[in-house]
Enzyme design. Structure first.
Site, short mmCIF file in Angstrom:
data_model
loop_
_atom_site.label_atom_id
_atom_site.label_comp_id
_atom_site.label_asym_id
_atom_site.label_seq_id
_atom_site.Cartn_x
_atom_site.Cartn_y
_atom_site.Cartn_z
N ARG A 50 -33.03 9.48 -29.38
CA ARG A 50 -33.07 9.68 -28.37
C ARG A 50 -33.71 10.22 -26.81
NH1 ARG A 50 -27.51 13.06 -26.61
NH2 ARG A 50 -28.55 14.46 -26.80
N LYS A 149 -33.17 13.64 -21.14
CA LYS A 149 -32.10 14.94 -21.18
C LYS A 149 -34.21 15.88 -21.17
CE LYS A 149 -30.29 17.56 -25.18
NZ LYS A 149 -28.87 18.24 -24.05
N GLU A 182 -19.49 14.57 -15.93
CA GLU A 182 -19.87 14.55 -17.22
C GLU A 182 -19.64 16.03 -17.40
OE1 GLU A 182 -23.06 14.49 -19.42
OE2 GLU A 182 -24.27 14.74 -17.51
N1 PXG Z 1 -24.27 15.91 -21.14
C1 PXG Z 1 -25.22 16.53 -21.16
C2 PXG Z 1 -25.96 17.20 -19.76
C3 PXG Z 1 -25.88 17.43 -22.14
O1 PXG Z 1 -26.79 18.19 -22.18
C4 PXG Z 1 -24.09 16.63 -23.83
C5 PXG Z 1 -23.42 16.08 -22.40
C6 PXG Z 1 -23.31 16.41 -24.44
O2 PXG Z 1 -25.10 15.73 -25.42
P1 PXG Z 1 -24.57 15.56 -27.31
O3 PXG Z 1 -25.62 14.35 -27.78
O4 PXG Z 1 -25.09 16.82 -27.33
O5 PXG Z 1 -23.51 15.18 -27.46
C7 PXG Z 1 -25.39 16.84 -23.30
C8 PXG Z 1 -26.65 17.94 -24.38
C9 PXG Z 1 -27.76 24.16 -25.07
C10 PXG Z 1 -26.83 22.18 -25.52
O6 PXG Z 1 -28.06 24.56 -25.63
C11 PXG Z 1 -26.55 21.68 -24.84
C12 PXG Z 1 -26.21 20.85 -25.00
C13 PXG Z 1 -26.60 20.28 -26.70
C14 PXG Z 1 -26.67 21.36 -27.01
C15 PXG Z 1 -26.69 22.37 -26.86
O7 PXG Z 1 -27.02 24.31 -24.29
N2 PXG Z 1 -26.40 19.87 -24.46
#
Ligand code: PXG
Length: 290
Positions: A50, A149, A182
């Site tokens: 990703r 991201k 989301e």
């Molecule tokens: N939506 C958004 C906008 C994210 O930033 C997810 C969904 C979930 O994706 P994953 O691939 O993790 O299942 C994310 C992920 C933090 C932090 O430090 C944020 C995320 C993941 C880990 C830590 O706030 N966001």
């Protein structure tokens, strides 16, 4: 703590980037948040894939191969004696001039931090979360695509501030058409009439790695998992609701905008998925110590 920056390890005190890095000046860069469980890095190749997709969208050349990045993440965990932790992998555009032109940045930087994660309180997992819809609309994919991201997380931060102001820890973000996209750092799911439903990527969701893992786990326990557009009405009338993310894992939601979801307690399928996800994290992933 030792931090990896461009091939070398630095102490926490000396782990610094230039004020001329466009990651700081413009949010020009990308990141991944990854977990380690039980001495293994969970879904590492999926996160690296990703990251490369985000990089491609920004015409940012990751200065390491997928394999070298995989090894560097594992090595960073090893030198920090991490068994259970949180890894932040960041690629910045690098040092450039004060103009925003990325062509003036000679070399992207790679930063890897392996530390601890701040988790939601345990009560959220036992009793479920109370979340709200916020006014800040999810970025349009024709503007800043939510699938990237990037280090530019202001859209999500604005929504998070609105949730915090209302006494909530997470916010449901709608897209410009009013459909559910989301949350600020989590994907959203509902159970309705025996089916697990989540908004499609075109609704403004990140291609969450936990999201796809949970859809696979649902299918394994015989629950159909589908992508479909959802409105707030659909959320209010859901049988169950939960959020997924690397940080949150699978977290039940029991109230949205003051409406009680289902029985007001974490639902049966939600609880099954919380356990199945936990079990998977314990046994799968890239070994750190071999
Ligand atoms: N939506 C958004 C906008 C994210 O930033 C997810 C969904 C979930 O994706 P994953 O691939 O993790 O299942 C994310 C992920 C933090 C932090 O430090 C944020 C995320 C993941 C880990 C830590 O706030 N966001």
């Amino acid at each position: 703590m030792k931090v990896f920056i461009d091939g070398k390890f630095y102490s926490q005190r000396d782990a610094k980037v230039s004020v001329f890095d466009h990651g700081l000046l413009y949010g020009d860069g990308i990141f991944e948040g990854i977990r380690a469980y039980n001495g293994r890095v969970f879904k590492l190749d999926e996160h690296i894939e990703r990251l490369f997709c985000s990089a491609k969208a920004l015409l940012l050349k990751v200065p390491m191969s997928r394999r070298a990045l995989n090894r560097a993440v594992v090595e960073t965990c090893r030198v920090n004696h991490v068994r259970d932790g949180y890894i932040r992998l960041v690629i910045t555009r690098g040092v450039g001039t004060l103009g925003l032109n990325p062509n003036r940045c000679k070399k992207p930087s790679v930063i890897i931090i392996a530390g601890k994660i701040q988790l939601y309180p345990q009560s959220f997992y036992a009793k479920g979360m109370d979340i709200i819809t916020v006014p800040t609309v999810r970025n349009l994919h024709s503007a800043v695509n939510p699938a990237i991201k990037s280090l530019n997380y202001l859209n999500n931060i604005l929504a998070k501030i609105e949730a915090n102001n209302a006494g909530c820890e997470e916010a449901v973000m709608l897209n410009s058409e009013g459909y559910v996209a989301e949350c600020t750092g989590d994907n959203l799911f509902i159970m309705k009439a025996g089916q697990l439903l989540t908004p499609p990527l075109y609704a403004g969701a990140l291609y969450g790695i936990t999201r796809s893992t949970v859809m696979d786990l649902a299918r394994e326990i015989g629950v159909p998992a589908l992508e479909t557009t959802l409105t707030r009405y659909d959320l209010f009338n859901a049988d169950e609701c939960f959020l997924t993310g690397t940080g949150a894992e699978v977290v039940p939601v029991v109230r949205i905008d003051g409406r009680v979801i289902g029985s007001g307690r974490p639902g049966r399928v939600t609880r099954q998925l919380v356990s199945a996800y936990h079990a998977l994290t314990k046994v799968s992933g890239e070994p750190i110590y071999v």
